[in-house]
Design an enzyme around this catalytic site. Sequence first.
Site, PDB file in Angstrom:
ATOM      1  N   PHE A   1       0.843  -1.196   0.000  1.00 40.80           N
ATOM      2  CA  PHE A   1       0.000   0.000   0.000  1.00 40.80           C
ATOM      3  C   PHE A   1       0.879   1.248   0.000  1.00 40.80           C
ATOM      4  CE2 PHE A   1       0.850  -1.087   4.405  1.00 40.80           C
ATOM      5  CZ  PHE A   1       1.129   0.122   5.001  1.00 40.80           C
ATOM      6  N   CYS A   2       0.273   2.360  -0.428  1.00 40.78           N
ATOM      7  CA  CYS A   2       0.946   3.656  -0.423  1.00 40.78           C
ATOM      8  C   CYS A   2      -0.119   4.737  -0.269  1.00 40.78           C
ATOM      9  CB  CYS A   2       1.781   3.855  -1.686  1.00 40.78           C
ATOM     10  SG  CYS A   2       0.815   3.742  -3.209  1.00 40.78           S
ATOM     11  N   THR A   3       0.265   5.991  -0.392  1.00 36.45           N
ATOM     12  CA  THR A   3      -0.657   7.087  -0.089  1.00 36.45           C
ATOM     13  C   THR A   3      -1.887   7.089  -0.990  1.00 36.45           C
ATOM     14  OG1 THR A   3       1.250   8.409   0.587  1.00 36.45           O
ATOM     15  CG2 THR A   3      -0.837   9.575   0.263  1.00 36.45           C
TER      16      THR A   3
ATOM     17  N   ILE B   1      -4.067   4.600   0.755  1.00 37.39           N
ATOM     18  CA  ILE B   1      -4.468   4.891   2.133  1.00 37.39           C
ATOM     19  C   ILE B   1      -5.587   5.929   2.166  1.00 37.39           C
ATOM     20  CG2 ILE B   1      -3.677   5.761   4.376  1.00 37.39           C
ATOM     21  CD1 ILE B   1      -0.786   4.959   3.331  1.00 37.39           C
TER      22      ILE B   1
END
Length: 314
Positions: free
Chosen positions: A179-181, A208
Site C-alpha cells: 500500500f501507499c498514499t 491509504i
Amino acid sequence: MVHPAPITVAALYRFARFPDPAAIRAPLLALCEAQGIKGTLLLAREGINGTIAGSEAGIAAVIAHIRTLPDCAGIVVKYSHAATMPFHRLKVRLKREIVTMGEPDIDPLQGVGHYVKPADWNALIDDPDTIVIDTRNAYEVKVGTFARAIDPATESFRDFPAWVRDHRTELEGKKVAMFCTGGIRCEKSTAFLKAEGLDDVFHLEGGILKYLEEVPETESRWHGECFVFDERVAVGHGLALGTHELCRACRMPVSPADRASPLYEEGVACPACHATRDAQARASYAERHRQVKLAEARGEAHVGARFTPDLTKS
C-alpha cells in the site's frame, strides 16, 4: 451543494502513453493558471501524476481537460477539501518518470498486482499468511501505517527495488499486500515484484487516502495519520485534518509529541534535525520564521512558508 471548506483538492495519477509530454504541458499549464489552480502536476512519457487545489469550478475544468488526454478518460481522482489553499504556487513539470523508481524496464501498463478495494483490505491483511509492506518512505511511515505492516525504512522510492531483492526469499511463496498514499507507488512496486517472479501480489486500490475515506474508524486497521504532500501535512479517518505540522528547517512532519520536545523550536528546528543545525543556521531560520509571521499578519504569503513536495518520491 457547496462544501463548507472552500478549497477543492484533487489527487490524481494515470499511467498512459504520452509520446510528446512537452506538447501536453503548455495548454495544461495555461488552463491551470487561468483557473487559479495551485499545486504540482508531473508529466512523463508514462503518464501524469499530481495534486492540485483551487475552486470547485476551477478543479472541474482542469480535470475535464485531463480526461481529454490520451488514455485518460477514465482517470480516477481523489477529492478532498481544505479551509485554505494548501499550496503556494503552481508547477507543471516534465519528468522522466511520474513516480521515480529508477527501473526503466518496469511498465505498469504491462501488468500489475491484484487490486483490493478498501472494503476487502482488512480481510487480506488480517490473514497471518499475508506479508504486508508499506512502500512509502520512512518519514511517512512514522506518521502512521497499517497494523502488521513491514517498514522497508527507505529514504526514497528508488531504494525499494534493492530492499525487495535483499528480502526476496522471505517473500517467495507468500501473499504480498502493498500500500501507499494514493496508489501510484503500488502500481510500480507490484509490477516490479511480478517482473521479479513474485506473482501473488496485491495492492490497496486508491491507497491509504481511499481507505481512510471509506472504511469506518471503528473497523479500521490504520494507526496514526497519513502524511500528504501539501500544507495539511497529514490527514486522519474521514480525511479530517491531522495533528502534524511541518518543520520549516528540514521539511519533515512534526507530531504533537515532537513539538513538546525541548529540541523543537517553531520555524527553526525539530528533534529530527536539531543536531544538524549550528548557531548560524538557527539564526537564519529564526529570521525567516519572523518574516513569515510578519507576512501572515499582513495577509500575505511569504516564500519561506512554501511547501515544496517532491512527488517523484511519493
